[in-house]
Design a protein around this motif. Sequence first.
Motif, mmCIF file in Angstrom:
data_model
loop_
_atom_site.group_PDB
_atom_site.id
_atom_site.type_symbol
_atom_site.label_atom_id
_atom_site.label_comp_id
_atom_site.label_asym_id
_atom_site.label_seq_id
_atom_site.Cartn_x
_atom_site.Cartn_y
_atom_site.Cartn_z
ATOM 1 N N PRO A 29 -22.036 -40.569 -16.773
ATOM 2 C CA PRO A 29 -20.596 -40.776 -16.999
ATOM 3 C C PRO A 29 -20.232 -41.218 -18.409
ATOM 4 O O PRO A 29 -19.160 -40.877 -18.911
ATOM 5 N N GLU A 30 -21.129 -41.985 -19.055
ATOM 6 C CA GLU A 30 -20.818 -42.459 -20.403
ATOM 7 C C GLU A 30 -20.866 -41.326 -21.433
ATOM 8 O O GLU A 30 -20.329 -41.451 -22.535
ATOM 9 N N GLU A 44 -8.629 -44.419 -12.540
ATOM 10 C CA GLU A 44 -8.168 -43.456 -13.533
ATOM 11 C C GLU A 44 -8.981 -42.167 -13.459
ATOM 12 O O GLU A 44 -8.461 -41.081 -13.663
ATOM 13 N N GLY A 45 -10.272 -42.294 -13.169
ATOM 14 C CA GLY A 45 -11.168 -41.150 -13.229
ATOM 15 C C GLY A 45 -11.282 -40.330 -11.957
ATOM 16 O O GLY A 45 -12.148 -39.447 -11.869
ATOM 17 N N LYS A 67 -15.247 -49.624 -17.785
ATOM 18 C CA LYS A 67 -16.192 -50.532 -17.117
ATOM 19 C C LYS A 67 -16.865 -49.874 -15.924
ATOM 20 O O LYS A 67 -18.069 -50.067 -15.689
ATOM 21 N N TYR A 68 -16.114 -49.096 -15.156
ATOM 22 C CA TYR A 68 -16.634 -48.513 -13.907
ATOM 23 C C TYR A 68 -16.642 -46.981 -13.966
ATOM 24 O O TYR A 68 -16.461 -46.330 -12.937
ATOM 25 N N CYS A 69 -16.875 -46.410 -15.109
ATOM 26 C CA CYS A 69 -16.657 -44.980 -15.349
ATOM 27 C C CYS A 69 -17.182 -44.068 -14.237
ATOM 28 O O CYS A 69 -18.380 -44.038 -13.931
ATOM 29 N N LEU A 70 -16.236 -43.339 -13.611
ATOM 30 C CA LEU A 70 -16.475 -42.326 -12.580
ATOM 31 C C LEU A 70 -17.141 -42.865 -11.320
ATOM 32 O O LEU A 70 -17.773 -42.119 -10.572
ATOM 33 N N VAL A 98 -11.969 -33.995 -19.998
ATOM 34 C CA VAL A 98 -13.000 -34.708 -20.763
ATOM 35 C C VAL A 98 -14.117 -35.282 -19.895
ATOM 36 O O VAL A 98 -15.121 -35.779 -20.426
ATOM 37 N N HIS A 99 -13.961 -35.199 -18.565
ATOM 38 C CA HIS A 99 -14.976 -35.814 -17.703
ATOM 39 C C HIS A 99 -15.533 -34.915 -16.594
ATOM 40 O O HIS A 99 -16.440 -35.336 -15.876
#
Length: 260
Positions: A205-206, A115-116, A106-109, A197-198
Amino acid sequence: MTHKEILRKVEWKYLKTLTFKEMLIENNLTIPWFIISLTLAYYEHYIFALPFSTFFFLTGLRQVHNGFHNSLGTNKFLTWFSLYINSILMMVSIHAVKFNHIRHHKYCLTDEDYEGKSAGMTWYGAILYGPIHIFLIHKVTLQLGNKDYKRNVILELISIIIFAALVFYFRVDFLIYHIIVMVIGEFLMAFFAVWTVHHDTHDSPEMARTQRTGWKNKITFSMFYHLEHHLFPAVPTIKLPELAKRIDKAIPEIEKKQTF
């Protein structure tokens, strides 16, 4: 191209459904690795047990990750039970990991993506950050999670403590080995499950990194098809190779940064 446009261009919805055989694979993939690793450790062949423990940890991640997205093909209770059992076997509250993983999507990076956090670090910084990462995901879930998440995390942590206490009290050496290896694996999660992976994807971010080399995906059980997973999180891991082909066919121009 926006995420919605990608969703419209790729035929993916039927990939959400597992056959009976695929459901059996996804729900039992950990078992042979677990049995072999513990058998070798029981006979004190710890060096030989280590690669099987590693594959158990990796397949355990695949199993719970599918559980996070309700992609195991099982009902609600069996999915919960899978997360609970793997919490004890992998020495971490899997519901705490789930809570933060759903927020990650939902809030990627962003600042809200706990988590990120390691994605913006150096590779060695992500490794050193590992123990903090594990502590943080439990803390955040107990602070921000709803009552169901909090109850599950507390239940899992208590179960882990009881399991570890019994193992060390009775000095069950092969299980002590297992616990130590699992804890080390958890401490490396900020590097392997996030940074690899990021890193260097903050501008989009997606558009996570992916791994398209056949043999590498076989030995990592397709866990590094991460671009595909972020674009289509409801698709089970076993279907990601097919999804990757469909993405390449429908949108050949899409950027694919390699994981390793």
